[in-house]
Design an enzyme around this catalytic site. Structure first.
Site, PDB file in Angstrom:
ATOM      1  N   TYR A  76      -7.720  19.366  -6.918  1.00 53.88           N
ATOM      2  CA  TYR A  76      -7.017  19.737  -5.688  1.00 53.88           C
ATOM      3  C   TYR A  76      -5.661  20.364  -5.987  1.00 53.88           C
ATOM      4  CZ  TYR A  76     -10.242  17.196  -2.646  1.00 53.88           C
ATOM      5  OH  TYR A  76     -11.335  16.772  -1.955  1.00 53.88           O
ATOM      6  N   LYS A  79      -1.205 -15.616  -4.232  1.00 51.51           N
ATOM      7  CA  LYS A  79      -1.191 -14.862  -2.967  1.00 51.51           C
ATOM      8  C   LYS A  79      -1.803 -13.473  -3.189  1.00 51.51           C
ATOM      9  CE  LYS A  79       3.508 -13.416  -4.044  1.00 51.51           C
ATOM     10  NZ  LYS A  79       4.924 -13.792  -3.936  1.00 51.51           N
ATOM     11  N   ARG A 104      16.368 -12.526   2.000  1.00 52.86           N
ATOM     12  CA  ARG A 104      15.089 -12.227   2.643  1.00 52.86           C
ATOM     13  C   ARG A 104      14.715 -13.488   3.423  1.00 52.86           C
ATOM     14  NH1 ARG A 104      10.289 -10.594  -1.357  1.00 52.86           N
ATOM     15  NH2 ARG A 104      10.487 -12.833  -1.567  1.00 52.86           N
ATOM     16  N   MET A 164      -9.944  11.017  -4.375  1.00 57.06           N
ATOM     17  CA  MET A 164     -10.340   9.744  -3.775  1.00 57.06           C
ATOM     18  C   MET A 164     -11.337   8.972  -4.646  1.00 57.06           C
ATOM     19  SD  MET A 164     -12.005   8.995  -0.038  1.00 57.06           S
ATOM     20  CE  MET A 164     -10.642   9.649   0.893  1.00 57.06           C
TER      21      MET A 164
END
Ligand SMILES: *Cc1c(COP(=O)(O)O)cnc(C)c1O
Length: 362
Positions: free
Chosen positions: A259, A35, A135, A307
């Site tokens: 940053y 998956k 679940r 990024m």
């Protein structure tokens, strides 16, 4: 020329890890879980390898019918495909029957889809029972009734009973034994097959193996348990995320990098800039000091992940230069170590490799 980052997929390692599943669970069949684009590795590549290997997987499992159709259309030879969460809408049943997918039933509504189907198709159904994960899965109290009704459906050829473990990655946790006990107490017919183990239980709990095991993460070469490394379990990394240095610069003592100016040079430092950032799936929360391999040597991540780029301290690599090779994780640096440094799990890191990262099959 695109950015130098790429995810190299080592198909032989995938074959090796499949064999490791067989070593751990000799008598069980293997439902290989692919998956989420095979945990970020590429669903078609993974399905192909798992199907073509001499002793391939006995079945493969996906999370949705779209993934199943993708594989079904791409490969002519393949083992049965299982929909791990079954169908979400009634109108998916026709395609499921047409393509002979097997499907999980975890809810009474899904049973009713089958009961109301006019088709008598030899569908294989996996009946999911909730043993404590809370679940998906029917309640044990409803088991006998639903199990009987399923077996009575014209569309159903056979039923395998499964449940999912919540805490198998922690081998000290008593939850696994409690779930196992509940699972064992279900009154199934003698010929009914059963399935309980995920990767963690495959390597640590032989008493949960039953007829089918369902490996996911271990196929991709990451350790499924907290107390053993992938190396100790002889699992081989299937993905190497590789890139290059795209800049090298000197910063003076007291200057900052990146940053937020969160990292400040304690001494004059050589900084390497790597073409890899959170836009590629590298975790933004990787802590300073997270290892990165430059020319095969470990160097520490410094400053914030951006990024498209990360920055590393190259003081122990004085000759490093633009174009030098970088490994973010893979054959020489376990993704498990990166996950720890980012306070997450390898599953998430692998699944998050971005679409823009080219995959190269090795
Ligand atoms: C994803 C999944 C698995 C595989 O789990 P791993 O921890 O990756 O081995 C097995 N069974 C079910 C039902 C799953 O959803």
């Amino acid at each position: 020329m695109s950015r130098p980052i790429r995810a190299v997929i080592h198909t032989q390692s995938l074959q090796h890890n499949l064999q490791r599943v067989r070593d751990f669970a000799k008598d069980a069949k293997i439902l290989a879980v692919i998956k989420a684009d095979a945990y970020g590795h590429g669903i078609i590549t993974a399905a192909e390898v798992l199907s073509n290997t001499q002793k391939g997987a006995d079945a493969i499992a996906v999370a949705s019918i779209d993934e199943a159709i993708t594989i079904d259309d791409a490969l002519s030879e393949k083992p049965p495909i299982c929909l791990l969460e079954g169908i979400f809408k009634r109108d998916e049943l026709a395609e499921t029957i047409k393509r002979r997918f097997s499907l999980v039933v975890h809810h009474i509504e899904q049973l009713e889809f089958l009961e109301n189907s006019s088709v008598s198709a030899p569908l294989h159904v996996w009946l999911k029972v909730n043993t404590g994960m809370n679940r998906l899965g029917i309640n044990p109290a409803d088991f006998e009734n639903i199990y009987r009704r399923l077996n009575g459906c014209d569309a159903v050829a056979s039923v395998t009973v499964l449940s999912h473990l919540a805490c198998a990655d922690d081998t000290q946790d008593s939850m696994t034994s409690r779930q196992l006990k509940k699972f064992m107490s279900l009154s199934v017919q003698a010929e009914t097959k059963r399935s309980l183990a995920n990767s963690a239980a495959i390597v640590s709990r032989p008493d949960t193996h039953f007829d089918w095991v369902r490996p996911g993460i271990m196929l991709y070469g990451s350790s499924p348990v907290q107390d053993k490394s992938a190396k100790e379990l002889d699992l081989a990394p299937v993905m190497t995320l590789a890139s290059e240095l795209v800049a090298v610069r000197s910063v003076k003592k007291g200057e900052t990098v990146g940053y937020g100016a969160t990292w400040k040079a304690k001494n004059n430092t050589t900084i390497g800039v790597v073409a890899c950032g959170y836009g590629d799936g590298y975790p933004r929360h990787a802590s300073p000091g997270t290892p990165v391999l430059v020319n095969g040597e470990r160097v520490p991540l410094v400053g914030r992940v951006s990024m498209d780029m990360i920055t590393v301290d190259l003081n122990n690599q004085p000759n490093a230069n633009i174009g030098d090779t970088v490994e973010l994780w893979g054959k020489e640096l376990s993704v498990d170590e990166i996950a720890k440094n980012a306070n997450t799990i390898s599953y998430e890191i692998l699944c998050q490799v971005a679409q823009r990262v080219l995959k190269e099959v090795d």
